[in-house]
Design a protein around this motif. Structure first.
Motif, PDB file in Angstrom:
ATOM      1  N   LYS A  66     -38.920 -14.832   1.744  1.00 32.05           N
ATOM      2  CA  LYS A  66     -37.855 -15.750   1.751  1.00 32.05           C
ATOM      3  C   LYS A  66     -38.606 -17.187   2.042  1.00 32.05           C
ATOM      4  CE  LYS A  66     -33.319 -17.242   3.573  1.00 32.05           C
ATOM      5  NZ  LYS A  66     -33.878 -18.465   3.824  1.00 32.05           N
ATOM      6  N   PRO A 192     -32.137 -15.220  -7.603  1.00 30.53           N
ATOM      7  CA  PRO A 192     -30.858 -16.108  -7.290  1.00 30.53           C
ATOM      8  C   PRO A 192     -29.538 -15.369  -7.917  1.00 30.53           C
ATOM      9  CG  PRO A 192     -31.978 -17.115  -9.150  1.00 30.53           C
ATOM     10  CD  PRO A 192     -32.758 -15.778  -8.722  1.00 30.53           C
ATOM     11  N   PRO A 193     -28.343 -15.754  -7.609  1.00 30.32           N
ATOM     12  CA  PRO A 193     -27.284 -14.974  -8.211  1.00 30.32           C
ATOM     13  C   PRO A 193     -26.904 -15.585  -9.604  1.00 30.32           C
ATOM     14  CG  PRO A 193     -26.675 -16.110  -6.014  1.00 30.32           C
ATOM     15  CD  PRO A 193     -28.233 -16.455  -6.307  1.00 30.32           C
ATOM     16  N   CYS A 223     -29.271  -6.418  -0.235  1.00 27.79           N
ATOM     17  CA  CYS A 223     -28.494  -7.305  -1.305  1.00 27.79           C
ATOM     18  C   CYS A 223     -27.804  -6.161  -2.408  1.00 27.79           C
ATOM     19  CB  CYS A 223     -29.220  -8.434  -2.036  1.00 27.79           C
ATOM     20  SG  CYS A 223     -28.050  -9.360  -2.946  1.00 27.79           S
ATOM     21  N   ASN A 270     -28.119  -9.114 -10.151  1.00 22.37           N
ATOM     22  CA  ASN A 270     -27.580  -9.753  -8.815  1.00 22.37           C
ATOM     23  C   ASN A 270     -26.261 -10.438  -9.193  1.00 22.37           C
ATOM     24  OD1 ASN A 270     -27.604 -10.574  -6.339  1.00 22.37           O
ATOM     25  ND2 ASN A 270     -28.876 -12.097  -6.552  1.00 22.37           N
ATOM     26  N   SER A 273     -23.200  -9.936  -5.460  1.00 22.03           N
ATOM     27  CA  SER A 273     -23.668 -10.159  -4.180  1.00 22.03           C
ATOM     28  C   SER A 273     -23.184 -11.707  -3.879  1.00 22.03           C
ATOM     29  CB  SER A 273     -25.047 -10.102  -3.795  1.00 22.03           C
ATOM     30  OG  SER A 273     -25.675 -10.948  -4.465  1.00 22.03           O
ATOM     31  N   GLY A 274     -23.225 -12.485  -4.700  1.00 26.81           N
ATOM     32  CA  GLY A 274     -22.914 -14.013  -4.301  1.00 26.81           C
ATOM     33  C   GLY A 274     -24.037 -14.620  -3.378  1.00 26.81           C
ATOM     34  N   ARG A 275     -25.200 -13.901  -3.326  1.00 23.17           N
ATOM     35  CA  ARG A 275     -26.262 -14.408  -2.492  1.00 23.17           C
ATOM     36  C   ARG A 275     -27.638 -14.048  -3.078  1.00 23.17           C
ATOM     37  NH1 ARG A 275     -27.909 -10.449   1.534  1.00 23.17           N
ATOM     38  NH2 ARG A 275     -26.508  -8.524   1.310  1.00 23.17           N
ATOM     39  N   ASP A 276     -28.614 -14.459  -2.516  1.00 23.56           N
ATOM     40  CA  ASP A 276     -30.130 -14.604  -3.059  1.00 23.56           C
ATOM     41  C   ASP A 276     -30.348 -12.920  -2.768  1.00 23.56           C
ATOM     42  OD1 ASP A 276     -31.010 -17.186  -4.048  1.00 23.56           O
ATOM     43  OD2 ASP A 276     -30.102 -17.889  -2.056  1.00 23.56           O
ATOM     44  N   ARG A 277     -31.189 -12.479  -3.712  1.00 26.31           N
ATOM     45  CA  ARG A 277     -31.758 -11.123  -3.408  1.00 26.31           C
ATOM     46  C   ARG A 277     -33.333 -11.487  -3.259  1.00 26.31           C
ATOM     47  NH1 ARG A 277     -34.219  -6.792  -6.476  1.00 26.31           N
ATOM     48  NH2 ARG A 277     -33.350  -4.869  -5.645  1.00 26.31           N
TER      49      ARG A 277
END
Length: 325
Positions: A66, A192-193, A223, A270, A273-277
């Motif tokens: 990250k 990214p989503p 995720c 992805n 999830s609505g978020r970064d993986r």
């Protein structure tokens, strides 16, 4: 000859505890190898626990991923993989297409390999995938963390190759000559989503593909998004399991086993999830010059090998060129 009748198409991945595979008792090691044998024939994918890779190191590795991907784009592009003859460094968003004919993958990556100085004979000879790594500026602990992690996954990869040999009724030391100085690429990945339907052209985080080499050890965050295709052609999820690596076989194992073991199609989405993986894939292979050919325990009477012999390096370089163009 190995006799085994696979069950109905898998709906989930088995969880294999490696604890007894470290036992001095060969019978205990064989019991774990049998579980690996079944998983390699059924799905080509399985979780491993009891692997001895410290939890804190694994969490620090995801944090390092990250941290790297949060860097400004210009800082990441300064160490673009395109600048490296050894194919090391930053892999920009949508630069790879794993599913031929589909849009480029919605992911970015960073990859490192075994560090070799510029004066190493293999670097001087221009052997593909050999050379120095590229490191980002401004992240003083990044290099140390990745080197520590790579050391651990190399140890685990060497151990899993011994388990794999035993699972095929071969001596545990079968692959040792090739894994003493292995090729091991550690790849950080950021997804990214993306739209729930994958967009009009079904663009995914990673298009459907099989891995190229021997074994992949995947560390993933919570995720989710990894899916694999079972023998019925259905996509099943490989959701994160606390403390576990996902292990899967690559195409080279099909060569060794004459298609007895599976190199399974998989993909990454992805889209819910609505978020970064974030994940870390470690691709473990024997030495560049190691010869890959059918093992004697994988040939029935009168059968011939399905594949011609090839070196590890020839196979990996060919697959790399196919997906990057």
């Amino acid at each position: 000859m190995i006799i085994y009748s696979p069950p109905v198409p898998a709906l989930s991945l088995p969880i294999i505890d490696l604890t007894d595979s470290f036992s001095p008792d060969i019978e205990q090691r064989k019991q774990v190898a049998w579980e690996i044998h079944k998983a390699c024939r059924d799905t080509g994918f399985f979780y491993v626990v009891g692997h001895r890779v410290p939890e804190q190191l694994r969490q620090d590795q995801l944090a390092a991923a990250k941290q790297f991907f949060d860097l400004p784009l210009e800082d990441k592009m300064a160490i673009s993989m395109k600048r490296s003859l050894a194919k090391r460094g930053y892999d920009a968003m949508q630069s790879q297409r794993l599913d031929t004919g589909s849009p480029a993958d919605l992911k970015e990556g960073f990859q490192m390999g075994i560090e070799l100085p510029s004066m190493h004979p293999r670097v001087i000879a221009g052997i593909p995938n050999h050379g120095p790594n590229q490191w980002p500026a401004g992240l003083p602990d990044f290099r140390r963390q990745l080197n520590l992690y790579q050391t651990e996954v190399i140890r685990l990869g060497q151990h899993l190759m011994r388990c794999l040999a035993l699972s095929l009724h071969m001596p545990e030391t079968t692959f040792d000559s090739g894994t003493e100085n292995p090729m091991c690429t550690v790849r950080l990945l950021h997804y990214p989503p993306h739209p729930a339907d994958g967009g009009e052209q079904n663009q995914l985080g990673a298009g459907a593909h099989t891995d190229w080499g021997a074994i992949t050890m995947l560390l993933q965050d919570d995720c989710g998004g990894l899916e694999l295709r079972n023998s019925a052609g259905e996509w099943i999820r490989a959701d994160p399991v606390e403390g576990a690596f996902v292990v899967n076989l690559g195409d080279m194992v099909r060569r060794w086993s004459n298609d007895l073991y599976q190199s399974t199609m998989h993909r990454v989405l992805n889209n819910i999830s609505g978020r970064d993986r974030y994940s870390v894939a470690s691709f473990f292979n024997p030495d560049h010059f190691y010869r890959v050919e059918c093992l004697p325990t994988c040939l029935q009477a009168g059968e011939i090998p399905h594949y011609r012999p090839v070196t590890v390096g020839e196979h990996i370089d060919d697959m790399f060129n196919r997906t990057y163009g």
